[in-house]
Motif scaffolding. Structure first.
Motif, PDB file in Angstrom:
ATOM      1  N   PRO A  95      10.905  42.080  18.869  1.00 20.78           N
ATOM      2  CA  PRO A  95      11.691  42.197  17.634  1.00 20.78           C
ATOM      3  C   PRO A  95      12.192  40.835  17.115  1.00 20.78           C
ATOM      4  O   PRO A  95      12.247  40.614  15.906  1.00 20.78           O
ATOM      5  CB  PRO A  95      12.859  43.096  18.041  1.00 20.78           C
ATOM      6  CG  PRO A  95      12.300  43.945  19.126  1.00 20.78           C
ATOM      7  CD  PRO A  95      11.389  43.023  19.894  1.00 20.78           C
ATOM      8  N   HIS A  96      12.529  39.928  18.030  1.00 22.32           N
ATOM      9  CA  HIS A  96      12.942  38.590  17.580  1.00 22.32           C
ATOM     10  C   HIS A  96      11.776  37.872  16.895  1.00 22.32           C
ATOM     11  O   HIS A  96      11.958  37.212  15.867  1.00 22.32           O
ATOM     12  CB  HIS A  96      13.441  37.750  18.758  1.00 22.32           C
ATOM     13  CG  HIS A  96      14.779  38.154  19.254  1.00 22.32           C
ATOM     14  ND1 HIS A  96      14.971  38.645  20.522  1.00 22.32           N
ATOM     15  CD2 HIS A  96      15.996  38.162  18.662  1.00 22.32           C
ATOM     16  CE1 HIS A  96      16.255  38.924  20.692  1.00 22.32           C
ATOM     17  NE2 HIS A  96      16.891  38.654  19.573  1.00 22.32           N
ATOM     18  N   LEU A  97      10.592  37.980  17.460  1.00 19.04           N
ATOM     19  CA  LEU A  97       9.409  37.370  16.851  1.00 19.04           C
ATOM     20  C   LEU A  97       9.121  38.004  15.496  1.00 19.04           C
ATOM     21  O   LEU A  97       8.815  37.302  14.524  1.00 19.04           O
ATOM     22  CB  LEU A  97       8.203  37.508  17.775  1.00 19.04           C
ATOM     23  CG  LEU A  97       6.892  36.942  17.250  1.00 19.04           C
ATOM     24  CD1 LEU A  97       7.018  35.457  16.924  1.00 19.04           C
ATOM     25  CD2 LEU A  97       5.768  37.190  18.245  1.00 19.04           C
ATOM     26  N   GLU A  98       9.238  39.328  15.405  1.00 21.30           N
ATOM     27  CA  GLU A  98       9.010  40.016  14.131  1.00 21.30           C
ATOM     28  C   GLU A  98       9.999  39.549  13.074  1.00 21.30           C
ATOM     29  O   GLU A  98       9.631  39.351  11.908  1.00 21.30           O
ATOM     30  CB  GLU A  98       9.090  41.526  14.324  1.00 21.30           C
ATOM     31  CG  GLU A  98       7.926  42.081  15.113  1.00 21.30           C
ATOM     32  CD  GLU A  98       8.082  43.552  15.452  1.00 21.30           C
ATOM     33  OE1 GLU A  98       9.234  44.056  15.465  1.00 21.30           O
ATOM     34  OE2 GLU A  98       7.061  44.192  15.732  1.00 21.30           O
ATOM     35  N   ALA A  99      11.264  39.359  13.457  1.00 26.90           N
ATOM     36  CA  ALA A  99      12.266  38.876  12.503  1.00 26.90           C
ATOM     37  C   ALA A  99      11.911  37.474  12.026  1.00 26.90           C
ATOM     38  O   ALA A  99      12.012  37.164  10.836  1.00 26.90           O
ATOM     39  CB  ALA A  99      13.653  38.887  13.140  1.00 26.90           C
ATOM     40  N   LEU A 100      11.489  36.619  12.937  1.00 25.34           N
ATOM     41  CA  LEU A 100      11.098  35.257  12.563  1.00 25.34           C
ATOM     42  C   LEU A 100       9.913  35.273  11.600  1.00 25.34           C
ATOM     43  O   LEU A 100       9.897  34.553  10.595  1.00 25.34           O
ATOM     44  CB  LEU A 100      10.752  34.457  13.818  1.00 25.34           C
ATOM     45  CG  LEU A 100      10.406  33.002  13.606  1.00 25.34           C
ATOM     46  CD1 LEU A 100      11.589  32.238  13.026  1.00 25.34           C
ATOM     47  CD2 LEU A 100       9.956  32.376  14.919  1.00 25.34           C
ATOM     48  N   LEU A 101       8.923  36.116  11.869  1.00 19.86           N
ATOM     49  CA  LEU A 101       7.759  36.217  10.988  1.00 19.86           C
ATOM     50  C   LEU A 101       8.146  36.781   9.622  1.00 19.86           C
ATOM     51  O   LEU A 101       7.605  36.363   8.589  1.00 19.86           O
ATOM     52  CB  LEU A 101       6.669  37.065  11.643  1.00 19.86           C
ATOM     53  CG  LEU A 101       6.037  36.442  12.892  1.00 19.86           C
ATOM     54  CD1 LEU A 101       5.107  37.451  13.564  1.00 19.86           C
ATOM     55  CD2 LEU A 101       5.307  35.163  12.557  1.00 19.86           C
ATOM     56  N   LEU A 102       9.091  37.724   9.596  1.00 23.90           N
ATOM     57  CA  LEU A 102       9.581  38.279   8.338  1.00 23.90           C
ATOM     58  C   LEU A 102      10.258  37.190   7.506  1.00 23.90           C
ATOM     59  O   LEU A 102      10.027  37.068   6.306  1.00 23.90           O
ATOM     60  CB  LEU A 102      10.554  39.427   8.602  1.00 23.90           C
ATOM     61  CG  LEU A 102      11.215  40.047   7.384  1.00 23.90           C
ATOM     62  CD1 LEU A 102      10.184  40.727   6.492  1.00 23.90           C
ATOM     63  CD2 LEU A 102      12.286  41.039   7.803  1.00 23.90           C
ATOM     64  N   LEU A 103      11.084  36.395   8.157  1.00 23.63           N
ATOM     65  CA  LEU A 103      11.753  35.298   7.453  1.00 23.63           C
ATOM     66  C   LEU A 103      10.740  34.312   6.890  1.00 23.63           C
ATOM     67  O   LEU A 103      10.892  33.815   5.768  1.00 23.63           O
ATOM     68  CB  LEU A 103      12.723  34.575   8.394  1.00 23.63           C
ATOM     69  CG  LEU A 103      13.962  35.362   8.801  1.00 23.63           C
ATOM     70  CD1 LEU A 103      14.698  34.641   9.915  1.00 23.63           C
ATOM     71  CD2 LEU A 103      14.869  35.575   7.605  1.00 23.63           C
ATOM     72  N   ARG A 104       9.722  34.016   7.663  1.00 22.01           N
ATOM     73  CA  ARG A 104       8.700  33.065   7.204  1.00 22.01           C
ATOM     74  C   ARG A 104       7.916  33.625   6.019  1.00 22.01           C
ATOM     75  O   ARG A 104       7.582  32.916   5.083  1.00 22.01           O
ATOM     76  CB  ARG A 104       7.743  32.735   8.340  1.00 22.01           C
ATOM     77  CG  ARG A 104       6.710  31.700   7.938  1.00 22.01           C
ATOM     78  CD  ARG A 104       5.791  31.389   9.100  1.00 22.01           C
ATOM     79  NE  ARG A 104       4.861  30.360   8.779  1.00 22.01           N
ATOM     80  CZ  ARG A 104       3.696  30.563   8.162  1.00 22.01           C
ATOM     81  NH1 ARG A 104       3.348  31.766   7.786  1.00 22.01           N
ATOM     82  NH2 ARG A 104       2.879  29.551   7.911  1.00 22.01           N
ATOM     83  N   ALA A 105       7.614  34.914   6.055  1.00 22.81           N
ATOM     84  CA  ALA A 105       6.810  35.536   5.004  1.00 22.81           C
ATOM     85  C   ALA A 105       7.571  35.648   3.686  1.00 22.81           C
ATOM     86  O   ALA A 105       6.967  35.753   2.628  1.00 22.81           O
ATOM     87  CB  ALA A 105       6.339  36.915   5.447  1.00 22.81           C
ATOM     88  N   THR A 106       8.900  35.632   3.761  1.00 20.19           N
ATOM     89  CA  THR A 106       9.721  35.787   2.553  1.00 20.19           C
ATOM     90  C   THR A 106      10.675  34.604   2.421  1.00 20.19           C
ATOM     91  O   THR A 106      11.886  34.777   2.327  1.00 20.19           O
ATOM     92  CB  THR A 106      10.503  37.109   2.607  1.00 20.19           C
ATOM     93  OG1 THR A 106      11.292  37.119   3.797  1.00 20.19           O
ATOM     94  CG2 THR A 106       9.581  38.313   2.601  1.00 20.19           C
ATOM     95  N   GLU A 107      10.113  33.393   2.431  1.00 19.24           N
ATOM     96  CA  GLU A 107      10.916  32.170   2.416  1.00 19.24           C
ATOM     97  C   GLU A 107      11.888  32.099   1.240  1.00 19.24           C
ATOM     98  O   GLU A 107      12.988  31.570   1.367  1.00 19.24           O
ATOM     99  CB  GLU A 107      10.003  30.947   2.387  1.00 19.24           C
ATOM    100  CG  GLU A 107       9.223  30.740   3.664  1.00 19.24           C
ATOM    101  CD  GLU A 107       8.306  29.545   3.574  1.00 19.24           C
ATOM    102  OE1 GLU A 107       8.748  28.498   3.065  1.00 19.24           O
ATOM    103  OE2 GLU A 107       7.151  29.654   4.005  1.00 19.24           O
ATOM    104  N   ALA A 108      11.485  32.624   0.093  1.00 15.01           N
ATOM    105  CA  ALA A 108      12.316  32.512  -1.103  1.00 15.01           C
ATOM    106  C   ALA A 108      13.500  33.476  -1.085  1.00 15.01           C
ATOM    107  O   ALA A 108      14.438  33.315  -1.863  1.00 15.01           O
ATOM    108  CB  ALA A 108      11.466  32.756  -2.346  1.00 15.01           C
ATOM    109  N   GLU A 109      13.471  34.461  -0.210  1.00 14.10           N
ATOM    110  CA  GLU A 109      14.512  35.482  -0.168  1.00 14.10           C
ATOM    111  C   GLU A 109      15.612  35.079   0.817  1.00 14.10           C
ATOM    112  O   GLU A 109      15.346  34.546   1.890  1.00 14.10           O
ATOM    113  CB  GLU A 109      13.902  36.809   0.269  1.00 14.10           C
ATOM    114  CG  GLU A 109      14.815  37.990   0.115  1.00 14.10           C
ATOM    115  CD  GLU A 109      14.072  39.295   0.337  1.00 14.10           C
ATOM    116  OE1 GLU A 109      14.735  40.270   0.694  1.00 14.10           O
ATOM    117  OE2 GLU A 109      12.853  39.335   0.152  1.00 14.10           O
TER     118      GLU A 109
END
Length: 59
Positions: A36-50
């Protein structure tokens, strides 16, 4: 195209994924505690502008 049993079909080369760079591998192994920590990091990376809040990341 003629049908052949699986055992007689020619082998198709499979591409191996590129190796993970040593610095990225070290970061993941030492800094990411769970999937889940990795998924959160990937989510943040995928939505940099948000902008994300704690509650937004928690779901």
């Amino acid at each position: 195209m003629k049908w052949l049993p699986l055992a007689l079909q020619p082998e198709v080369p499979v591409m191996a994924p590129p190796p993970i760079p040593a610095d990225i591998r070290r970061f993941v192994l030492t800094s990411i505690r769970s999937v889940p920590h990795l998924e959160a990091l990937l989510l943040l990376r995928a939505t940099e502008a948000e902008l994300w809040s704690d509650a937004g990341l928690a779901g």
